[in-house]
Design an enzyme around this catalytic site. Structure first.
Site, short mmCIF file in Angstrom:
data_model
loop_
_atom_site.label_atom_id
_atom_site.label_comp_id
_atom_site.label_asym_id
_atom_site.label_seq_id
_atom_site.Cartn_x
_atom_site.Cartn_y
_atom_site.Cartn_z
N LYS A 155 0.85 -1.19 0.00
CA LYS A 155 0.00 0.00 0.00
C LYS A 155 0.88 1.24 0.00
O LYS A 155 1.44 1.63 1.02
CB LYS A 155 -0.91 0.04 1.23
CG LYS A 155 -2.00 1.11 1.06
CD LYS A 155 -2.42 1.78 2.34
CE LYS A 155 -1.72 3.07 2.64
NZ LYS A 155 -1.85 4.16 1.65
N GLY A 208 6.83 4.77 8.14
CA GLY A 208 6.07 6.01 8.19
C GLY A 208 6.29 6.70 9.52
O GLY A 208 7.34 6.53 10.14
N SER A 209 5.30 7.45 9.94
CA SER A 209 5.47 8.25 11.16
C SER A 209 5.32 7.38 12.40
O SER A 209 4.66 6.33 12.39
CB SER A 209 4.42 9.36 11.17
OG SER A 209 3.13 8.80 11.15
N GLY A 213 2.63 4.42 13.15
CA GLY A 213 3.24 3.14 13.50
C GLY A 213 2.66 2.56 14.77
O GLY A 213 2.41 1.36 14.88
N GLU A 230 9.54 1.05 10.73
CA GLU A 230 10.61 2.01 10.44
C GLU A 230 9.97 3.38 10.55
O GLU A 230 9.17 3.76 9.70
CB GLU A 230 11.15 1.82 9.02
CG GLU A 230 11.73 0.46 8.73
CD GLU A 230 13.03 0.18 9.43
OE1 GLU A 230 13.60 1.11 10.04
OE2 GLU A 230 13.49 -0.97 9.38
N GLU A 365 10.34 15.96 14.80
CA GLU A 365 10.74 15.73 13.41
C GLU A 365 10.04 16.75 12.52
O GLU A 365 8.81 16.83 12.50
CB GLU A 365 10.33 14.30 13.01
CG GLU A 365 10.81 13.95 11.62
CD GLU A 365 10.48 12.53 11.24
OE1 GLU A 365 9.34 12.10 11.46
OE2 GLU A 365 11.38 11.85 10.72
#
Ligand code: NAP
Ligand code: MG
Length: 463
Positions: A155, A208-209, A213, A230, A365
């Protein structure tokens, strides 16, 4: 009801494609096809599976320029980076093709018989991919998943689906059977959540973020899926006064502004020893001026636009509200690069210095081209600052003292560190986070472990 998503080129703001968007029913149908394809794929002889993967890699090489242009058109990243990333996709597929018949089990000395282990495929893997490195990150999951005998449903982020879709076509052209590698285009909140929960999905490989996650992990818990995450980062680039300062400064923009700073490994905190702080800043200003921003199809350009107007707004917010609590307020840029006029979601490379470690822009971030430069006193201070974050993805250490480099490399809590370099990712070496940057390792031989379960078999030799 079927809908479409309009894919936009962030450098021109032009619509470049209309892609059908799938919902839960279509995601379920894709999962069903994947399950159906599983047994035959798993039964392919190792050397044949490796051969199919090499053909897939060759298809990527043959279509490399087309894929690179698609990626640059969709993400806005410089064409030189897209070419490198597509090159890496082929390398990843070759690497894991070579690993298919080298992922061996063990025989274990035990009493009363023979004991052996097998690496069994998990079954169906769902890969959820972010928009910043769409094709590269797709390959990091497809390579080891296929090599270990799994089927995979990818996806992509809804805004950047083009290269994943093309990659799946190339897999079919290479002879990889229908259903083994499929792509579902849809919203994270709809098909992403469905894949994370689906009882027939054995593993979710998520990039992703940290926020999403966390949600994926919790949805996956219902059926005890294997999960690798990740996630985000706030990596430190630590520069000691015994470093080659010019080299460290010249390399700094690529370490934080590459891909417009939209990089989980971005070294968005530069920690500089106080004794060389001003000297470093002067060198950095020159390096930032050389970091050209503009048309990403121009191969001499270093940086393109932000991926969307909304994301540019988020990045700008980190300057407008740079200090955060307590106190609040904006932060001033000490130095800024320039950007083109006209359409495109441009944001200039921005240096905030001296920044304070407690400011919001130095803690969260940003995922844009904004760097916080923070002074430190000594090694202990550098270590404390570097580790004062919930993240632990990557980072750099610049020094000419070899023992110090090793002390710092062991002390910094991050999954990927580099000494006198800002390079984090190689096909052959493991990649992944510590702390809230996630867990599980991609790339290298280590990734094979995250796509298989160890089965132990004991055979009695007693008569
Ligand atoms: P994101 O918002 O977390 O989205 C990542 C993917 O998850 C997208 O495909 C997204 O789909 C999907 N998604 C969104 N909500 C979901 C949900 N509730 N359930 C399941 N899936 C869902 O991240 P992003 O904005 O695309 O990317 C930026 C982040 O990725 C940064 O934090 C960055 O550090 C991180 N990142 C990490 C690495 C790494 O290797 N550590 C690499 C690259 C990026 P839609 O977008 O279609 O909704
Ligand atoms: Mg997002």
């Amino acid at each position: 009801m079927s809908t479409v998503t309009t894919v936009v080129n962030p450098a021109t703001e032009a619509a470049i494609a209309e892609i059908p968007v799938q919902g839960v029913d279509e995601a379920d149908a894709t999962v069903a096809r994947s399950l159906e394809a599983g047994p035959a794929w798993r039964a392919v002889a190792p050397a044949d599976r490796a051969r199919l993967m090499r053909r897939f890699a060759a298809q990527v090489e043959e279509h490399a320029e087309e894929l690179a242009q698609l990626e640059t058109g969709n993400v806005g990243k410089p064409i030189s980076e897209s070419r490198d990333e597509v090159g890496m996709v082929a390398e990843v597929l070759y690497f894991y093709a070579g690993a298919v018949d080298k992922h061996r089990g063990a025989t274990v000395p035990v009493a009363g018989g023979v004991d052996m282990t097998f690496h069994e495929p998990l079954g169906l893997v769902a890969a959820i991919i972010p928009w910043n490195f769409p094709i590269a990150i797709t390959s990091w999951k497809v390579g080891p998943a296929l090599a270990t005998g799994n089927t995979i449903v990818v996806k992509p982020a809804e805004i950047t689906p083009l290269t994943a879709l093309r990659l799946a076509e190339l897999a079919l052209d290479a002879g990889i059977p229908e259903g083994v590698f499929q792509v579902v285009v849809g919203k994270g909140s709809v098909v992403g959540t469905r894949l994370a929960e689906h009882p027939d999905v054995a593993k979710v490989a998520f990039t992703g973020s940290t926020e999403v996650g966390r949600e994926v992990m919790s949805r996956a818990s219902g059926t005890i899926k294997r999960v690798t995450l990740e996630l985000g980062g706030k990596s430190a680039n630590i520069i000691f006064d015994d470093a080659d300062l010019e080299r460290a400064a010249t390399a700094t923009p690529a370490g934080v502004f590459a891909n417009g700073g939209q990089d989980c490994c971005a070294r968005s905190r530069v920690l500089v020893q106080r004794t060389v702080f001003e000297e470093y800043l002067a060198l950095l200003a020159d390096a930032v001026d050389a970091w050209t921003v503009g048309d990403p199809t121009d191969s001499s350009i270093k940086m393109g636009p932000m991926v969307t107007a909304a994301h540019r707004q988020v990045v700008a917010g980190f300057l407008a509200d740079g200090m955060g609590e307590p106190g609040g307020g904006p932060v001033e840029a000490a130095h800024r690069g320039s950007v083109p006029d006209g359409p495109g979601f441009w944001f200039p490379p921005t240096v905030v210095a001296p920044a304070r470690a407690e400011w919001r822009m130095a803690r969260e971030e940003i995922f844009g081209p904004v760097v916080a430069v923070i002074p430190f006193d000594d090694e202990e201070d550098a270590e404390r600052l570097a580790n004062d974050t919930p993240f632990g993805l990557s980072g750099s250490i610049w020094t000419r003292d070899g023992a110090r480099a090793l002390r710092m490399a062991r002390a910094v809590q991050a999954g990927n560190l580099s000494v006198n370099s800002n390079s984090s990712v190689r096909v052959q070496t493991s990649f992944g986070g510590m702390k809230q940057s996630g867990f599980g390792r991609e790339l290298g031989l280590e990734a094979l472990e995250s796509y298989s379960d160890v089965k132990n078999v004991f055979v009695s030799t007693e008569g």
